[in-house]
Design an enzyme around this catalytic site. Structure first.
Site, PDB file in Angstrom:
ATOM      1  N   LYS A  80      40.617  30.721  -2.949  1.00 13.29           N
ATOM      2  CA  LYS A  80      41.779  30.487  -3.826  1.00 13.29           C
ATOM      3  C   LYS A  80      42.569  29.248  -3.385  1.00 13.29           C
ATOM      4  CE  LYS A  80      45.549  31.405  -6.286  1.00 13.29           C
ATOM      5  NZ  LYS A  80      45.700  31.454  -7.704  1.00 13.29           N
ATOM      6  N   THR A 123      48.315  36.383  -3.968  1.00 15.44           N
ATOM      7  CA  THR A 123      47.915  35.185  -3.223  1.00 15.44           C
ATOM      8  C   THR A 123      48.694  35.190  -1.914  1.00 15.44           C
ATOM      9  OG1 THR A 123      47.599  33.969  -5.276  1.00 15.44           O
ATOM     10  CG2 THR A 123      47.770  32.673  -3.266  1.00 15.44           C
ATOM     11  N   LYS A 136      53.745  27.047  -3.409  1.00 10.78           N
ATOM     12  CA  LYS A 136      53.440  28.191  -2.525  1.00 10.78           C
ATOM     13  C   LYS A 136      51.981  28.109  -2.055  1.00 10.78           C
ATOM     14  CE  LYS A 136      52.325  33.070  -2.710  1.00 10.78           C
ATOM     15  NZ  LYS A 136      52.168  34.293  -3.449  1.00 10.78           N
TER      16      LYS A 136
HETATM   17  P1  NAD Z   1      56.310  38.371 -10.070  1.00 14.27           P
HETATM   18  O1  NAD Z   1      57.463  37.992  -9.183  1.00 14.27           O
HETATM   19  O2  NAD Z   1      56.458  38.259 -11.550  1.00 14.27           O
HETATM   20  O3  NAD Z   1      55.841  39.881  -9.745  1.00 14.27           O
HETATM   21  C1  NAD Z   1      55.895  40.466  -8.480  1.00 14.27           C
HETATM   22  C2  NAD Z   1      56.359  41.913  -8.664  1.00 14.27           C
HETATM   23  O4  NAD Z   1      56.314  42.573  -7.405  1.00 14.27           O
HETATM   24  C3  NAD Z   1      57.808  42.014  -9.174  1.00 14.27           C
HETATM   25  O5  NAD Z   1      57.830  42.791 -10.360  1.00 14.27           O
HETATM   26  C4  NAD Z   1      58.556  42.674  -8.023  1.00 14.27           C
HETATM   27  O6  NAD Z   1      59.588  43.556  -8.454  1.00 14.27           O
HETATM   28  C5  NAD Z   1      57.433  43.453  -7.357  1.00 14.27           C
HETATM   29  N1  NAD Z   1      57.694  43.799  -5.970  1.00 14.27           N
HETATM   30  C6  NAD Z   1      58.213  43.014  -4.992  1.00 14.27           C
HETATM   31  N2  NAD Z   1      58.293  43.719  -3.836  1.00 14.27           N
HETATM   32  C7  NAD Z   1      57.799  44.956  -4.105  1.00 14.27           C
HETATM   33  C8  NAD Z   1      57.634  46.138  -3.310  1.00 14.27           C
HETATM   34  N3  NAD Z   1      57.963  46.164  -2.025  1.00 14.27           N
HETATM   35  N4  NAD Z   1      57.100  47.236  -3.920  1.00 14.27           N
HETATM   36  C9  NAD Z   1      56.754  47.204  -5.231  1.00 14.27           C
HETATM   37  N5  NAD Z   1      56.910  46.125  -6.029  1.00 14.27           N
HETATM   38  C10 NAD Z   1      57.427  45.015  -5.459  1.00 14.27           C
HETATM   39  O7  NAD Z   1      55.071  37.476  -9.554  1.00 14.27           O
HETATM   40  P2  NAD Z   1      53.701  37.198 -10.330  1.00 14.27           P
HETATM   41  O8  NAD Z   1      53.811  35.901 -11.066  1.00 14.27           O
HETATM   42  O9  NAD Z   1      53.274  38.439 -11.051  1.00 14.27           O
HETATM   43  O10 NAD Z   1      52.746  36.899  -9.079  1.00 14.27           O
HETATM   44  C11 NAD Z   1      52.193  37.939  -8.294  1.00 14.27           C
HETATM   45  C12 NAD Z   1      51.147  37.345  -7.348  1.00 14.27           C
HETATM   46  O11 NAD Z   1      50.132  36.689  -8.123  1.00 14.27           O
HETATM   47  C13 NAD Z   1      51.706  36.281  -6.398  1.00 14.27           C
HETATM   48  O12 NAD Z   1      51.102  36.446  -5.133  1.00 14.27           O
HETATM   49  C14 NAD Z   1      51.298  34.969  -7.055  1.00 14.27           C
HETATM   50  O13 NAD Z   1      51.156  33.910  -6.124  1.00 14.27           O
HETATM   51  C15 NAD Z   1      49.971  35.355  -7.678  1.00 14.27           C
HETATM   52  N6  NAD Z   1      49.559  34.539  -8.843  1.00 14.27           N
HETATM   53  C16 NAD Z   1      50.459  34.261  -9.833  1.00 14.27           C
HETATM   54  C17 NAD Z   1      50.050  33.498 -10.927  1.00 14.27           C
HETATM   55  C18 NAD Z   1      51.006  33.171 -12.067  1.00 14.27           C
HETATM   56  O14 NAD Z   1      50.681  32.312 -12.892  1.00 14.27           O
HETATM   57  N7  NAD Z   1      52.175  33.830 -12.148  1.00 14.27           N
HETATM   58  C19 NAD Z   1      48.717  33.036 -11.014  1.00 14.27           C
HETATM   59  C20 NAD Z   1      47.812  33.378 -10.003  1.00 14.27           C
HETATM   60  C21 NAD Z   1      48.262  34.131  -8.918  1.00 14.27           C
END
Ligand code: NAD
Length: 288
Positions: free
Chosen positions: A168, A93, A243
């Protein structure tokens, strides 16, 4: 198909596992060792860098925390490193402007790309029941659709580049507004002497009915099982809702859209998330 997957966190971990289950060869990368170990356990092959993960990929999927990181990952490790002609899908997102910029630069380098953010939380990512809102050309969507379908229950073409992100944030702005409204109504009903279950029985078949009430009721023990029944844990964290509301307000300002309730919802979640960033967003009822 060989698919590079970058960002194996709460969401990406489950999504990558579902690509493996669908028979794909997943070349995975994350900065966190624990995420790499979980991906290996799920059947992914892990790599020491995102560039290495992309080197032979026919498709690239990313699921990263924010727009700045998405840009950095695409500039430094995907564009010019994934084979020419690979289909690129960013499911994070992020803001609409960054999504459009990354797609434009990718296309200038001979790739097709879509923005494909998701609705549904960690449980839906693990179960393969996400909804994907996809922005991009017809041709890019046609290539992305079967890959995204392995991770979701619905894959919807929203329009040109960036419209997935637009869908979204408009959806989540509306969700925040009707969750706050639902919480206000239940809290006030109780103060006026109504039993919450009785109010639910009435409102859920009346004109106040909405998803926050009938699918995700913020009152414990009322309606189908929801994070309220689990101490407001394990759903969609208030910090993530904040966010999305900030992204929505940025986008509204950019196009001159009037969003007084969206802005008020942003302020309410900003206050709440200061001390409750990891609490489910329906926990806002505690403040009312
Ligand atoms: P998270 O923090 O659990 O996962 C993000 C991952 O990205 C981490 O494992 C981190 O180590 C990795 N990362 C960061 N920088 C990196 C890089 N340069 N190279 C490789 N890996 C890297 O977050 P999440 O909850 O999995 O969310 C991910 C996305 O999905 C976000 O944009 C969030 O807004 C969106 N989202 C989340 C949810 C939810 O319920 N968690 C729901 C819908 C959308």
């Amino acid at each position: 198909m060989k698919i590079a997957f970058i960002g194996l966190g709460n969401m990406g971990g489950g999504m990558a596992a579902n690509l493996v289950k669908a028979g794909h060869e997943v070349h995975a990368f994350d900065l966190a060792e624990a995420a790499l170990a979980a991906a290996r356990a799920a059947g992914c092959t892990t790599f020491a860098s995102a560039r290495d993960a992309c080197a032979e990929a026919e498709a690239v999927v990313s699921m990263l925390p924010n727009g700045a990181i998405v840009k950095q990952v695409y500039w430094d490790t995907v564009i010019g490193h994934a084979p020419e002609g690979a289909i690129l899908m960013d499911c994070s997102t992020i803001d609409v402007a960054t999504a459009r910029e990354v797609i434009a630069v990718s296309e200038a380098h001979g790739y097709q790309m879509v923005d494909a953010p998701v609705s549904g939380g960690i449980a839906a990512a693990a179960a393969g029941t996400l909804t994907f809102m996809v922005g991009g050309s017809e041709e890019a969507f046609a290539r992305a659709e079967p890959i995204l379908a392995a991770m979701g229950k619905a894959v919807i073409h929203a329009g040109g580049p960036g419209t997935g992100q637009a869908a979204k944030i408009c959806n989540n702005m509306l969700l925040a507004i009707h969750m706050i409204g639902t919480c206000e109504a239940f809290a006030m009903a109780e103060k006026l002497g109504l039993d919450p279950q009785t109010f639910y029985d009435i409102a859920s078949v009346s004109s106040g009915q909405c998803w926050s009430m009938t699918s995700y009721c913020p009152v414990p023990g009322v309606g189908p099982k929801s994070p309220a029944d689990n101490g407001y844990q394990g759903g969609f964290a208030a910090g993530l809702m904040l966010k999305d509301l900030k992204l929505a307000m940025e986008a509204a300002a950019a196009v001159g859209a009037k969003v007084p309730l969206g802005d008020h919802a942003r302020a309410i979640y900003e206050d709440f998330a200061r001390e409750n960033a990891t609490v489910d967003f329906s926990g806002i009822i505690r403040e009312l």
